[in-house]
Design a protein around this motif. Sequence first.
Motif, PDB file in Angstrom:
ATOM      1  N   GLY A  73       0.798  -1.215   0.000  1.00  0.00           N
ATOM      2  CA  GLY A  73       0.000   0.000   0.000  1.00  0.00           C
ATOM      3  C   GLY A  73       0.832   1.267   0.000  1.00  0.00           C
ATOM      4  N   LEU A  74       1.993   1.199  -0.641  1.00  0.00           N
ATOM      5  CA  LEU A  74       2.937   2.320  -0.610  1.00  0.00           C
ATOM      6  C   LEU A  74       3.160   2.954  -1.971  1.00  0.00           C
ATOM      7  N   ASP A  75       2.339   2.615  -2.949  1.00  0.00           N
ATOM      8  CA  ASP A  75       2.595   3.094  -4.304  1.00  0.00           C
ATOM      9  C   ASP A  75       1.664   4.218  -4.746  1.00  0.00           C
ATOM     10  N   GLU A  76       0.798   4.715  -3.858  1.00  0.00           N
ATOM     11  CA  GLU A  76      -0.121   5.774  -4.264  1.00  0.00           C
ATOM     12  C   GLU A  76       0.601   7.092  -4.483  1.00  0.00           C
ATOM     13  N   SER A  77       1.709   7.309  -3.772  1.00  0.00           N
ATOM     14  CA  SER A  77       2.502   8.519  -3.965  1.00  0.00           C
ATOM     15  C   SER A  77       3.935   8.116  -4.286  1.00  0.00           C
ATOM     16  N   LEU A  78       4.086   7.399  -5.397  1.00  0.00           N
ATOM     17  CA  LEU A  78       5.381   6.872  -5.809  1.00  0.00           C
ATOM     18  C   LEU A  78       5.869   7.628  -7.039  1.00  0.00           C
ATOM     19  N   LEU A  79       7.120   8.066  -6.996  1.00  0.00           N
ATOM     20  CA  LEU A  79       7.752   8.739  -8.128  1.00  0.00           C
ATOM     21  C   LEU A  79       9.049   8.029  -8.462  1.00  0.00           C
ATOM     22  N   LEU A  80       9.259   7.736  -9.740  1.00  0.00           N
ATOM     23  CA  LEU A  80      10.488   7.084 -10.178  1.00  0.00           C
ATOM     24  C   LEU A  80      11.394   8.111 -10.845  1.00  0.00           C
ATOM     25  N   VAL A  81      12.678   8.087 -10.484  1.00  0.00           N
ATOM     26  CA  VAL A  81      13.665   8.979 -11.083  1.00  0.00           C
ATOM     27  C   VAL A  81      14.642   8.121 -11.868  1.00  0.00           C
ATOM     28  N   ALA A  82      14.709   8.347 -13.167  1.00  0.00           N
ATOM     29  CA  ALA A  82      15.572   7.556 -14.057  1.00  0.00           C
ATOM     30  C   ALA A  82      16.327   8.490 -14.987  1.00  0.00           C
ATOM     31  N   HIS A  83      17.425   7.988 -15.554  1.00  0.00           N
ATOM     32  CA  HIS A  83      18.104   8.746 -16.594  1.00  0.00           C
ATOM     33  C   HIS A  83      17.160   8.896 -17.776  1.00  0.00           C
ATOM     34  N   GLN A  84      17.219  10.041 -18.447  1.00  0.00           N
ATOM     35  CA  GLN A  84      16.255  10.310 -19.513  1.00  0.00           C
ATOM     36  C   GLN A  84      16.269   9.249 -20.616  1.00  0.00           C
ATOM     37  N   GLU A  85      17.436   8.603 -20.830  1.00  0.00           N
ATOM     38  CA  GLU A  85      17.502   7.557 -21.841  1.00  0.00           C
ATOM     39  C   GLU A  85      16.884   6.243 -21.373  1.00  0.00           C
ATOM     40  N   GLN A  86      16.559   6.164 -20.069  1.00  0.00           N
ATOM     41  CA  GLN A  86      15.972   4.941 -19.521  1.00  0.00           C
ATOM     42  C   GLN A  86      14.498   5.101 -19.170  1.00  0.00           C
ATOM     43  N   ILE A  87      13.915   6.226 -19.528  1.00  0.00           N
ATOM     44  CA  ILE A  87      12.513   6.458 -19.171  1.00  0.00           C
ATOM     45  C   ILE A  87      11.602   5.407 -19.804  1.00  0.00           C
ATOM     46  N   ALA A  88      11.822   5.112 -21.076  1.00  0.00           N
ATOM     47  CA  ALA A  88      10.969   4.134 -21.763  1.00  0.00           C
ATOM     48  C   ALA A  88      11.095   2.754 -21.123  1.00  0.00           C
ATOM     49  N   LEU A  89      12.331   2.340 -20.806  1.00  0.00           N
ATOM     50  CA  LEU A  89      12.528   1.045 -20.147  1.00  0.00           C
ATOM     51  C   LEU A  89      11.874   1.026 -18.775  1.00  0.00           C
ATOM     52  N   THR A  90      12.007   2.127 -18.042  1.00  0.00           N
ATOM     53  CA  THR A  90      11.409   2.199 -16.701  1.00  0.00           C
ATOM     54  C   THR A  90       9.902   2.037 -16.780  1.00  0.00           C
TER      55      THR A  90
END
Length: 337
Positions: A52-69
Motif C-alpha cells: 500500500g505504498l505506491d499511491e505517492s510513488l515517483l520514479l527517477v531515471a536517466h532520460q535515456e531509460q525512461i521508456a525502459l522504466t
Amino acid sequence: MHTILLCGGSGQRLWPLSGSIRSKMFLPLLPAPGGGTESMIGRVCRQLGQAGLDESLLLVAHQEQIALTRRYTGGKYPVTGEPCKRGTFTAAALGALHLLAAGKAQPEDIICIAPADMFADDDFFGHFHQFEAILATSQAELLLLGTRPAYPSEQYGYIVPAQADAGAYAPVLTFAEKPDTATALELMREQALWNCGVFALRLGFLLEHLERLGLPSELAALTAQYPDLPVRSFDNEVAERSTRAVVVRHEGEWSDLGSWDTLADRLPSQVIGEGGLWGECGNSQLINELEVPLHVIGVPGIVAIAGPDGILIASRKEANLIKEILAENKQRRQDCP
C-alpha cells in the motif's frame, strides 16, 4: 509519505547483460509469483503496491531509460528523467523538487528515498509504514533502514548503531563505506548493519542541504544546472553529515544483487537460454541471450554469461572484477590518440 525510487546505476557489475542503458534492474530474470520471471524494478514496485505504498510513488531515471522504466513497471507510475547521471543525492533532489513543483508535496512532508535495484522480502517494505511515527517520536532529522549482515561484505556500506538492541530504532553512531574484509568482520562484532540505501526525512531537510551546497530549490533551475554538477552521493552529502539520525533494523532478507554470485542464487534455473551445463558443474550458472548455444562441461563454481555486448566466463566469487576491467578498458580507449 512520498516514496522516490531511484533508478540509476552504471550497469557494469552484471555485464554483459547490463550496460549503460539496460541497468541490472531491468533484467527480467527473477522468479515471479505464479510463474514466469520479473525484473528487480518490477519486483520492487509490485511489493510497494502490495504494502500500500505506491499511491505517492515517483520514479527517477536517466532520460535515456525512461521508456525502459515505464515498460518494466507497466506504465503505472510517474517517471521523471535526469538529464545525466549525477549520483543519488542529485537524483533524490530532482525527485523532491518535482513533487514540490507539481504541488504533490510540501516542505513539511516526509519523503522516503529508496533504490529500485534491490532484492528484499515483503516484510522489508512493511517497515516503511513506521517511518513517519519514528521520525516524530525520535525527533531525528534522518531515518535509515539497515539489515543484519549475512557475511563480511566489501561491497556494502555499514551503519553502526549506538545500541545493539534498541527495539524499533536506534541512534546512529557512525558509518563505514565499503570496508575491507577485516574491518567488515570487526563491524559485524560491533553489531553494525548493512546500509540498505533507504532514507526517510522531511522534504524541507533536503532543501536545506541544497541551500548549503549553493544549489537552487526550483526544479527548472536545478535541471538547467544538471550537466555541470559533480556526482554526489546521498550518503556523503546527507547521511554522514547528520547529527540526529536513527536506524531501523530489518531482520529478514535483503541484497542489492550487485554481483553474478549473489544474483545466481535467486535465479529459477541453472541454465537460462540456449546451451547447457554438463558433467561436474555444481554451483555454476549459465545465461545465454544469443541464438547460438553455449555449453559448459565439467567446470564447477563459474558463471557463463553471453549477450549482445560480449561473453563473460568467470569464477562466481571473482566475477565482480569485470567492473574494474571495463573501467580500465574505457580509460585505455580514452587515452588513445
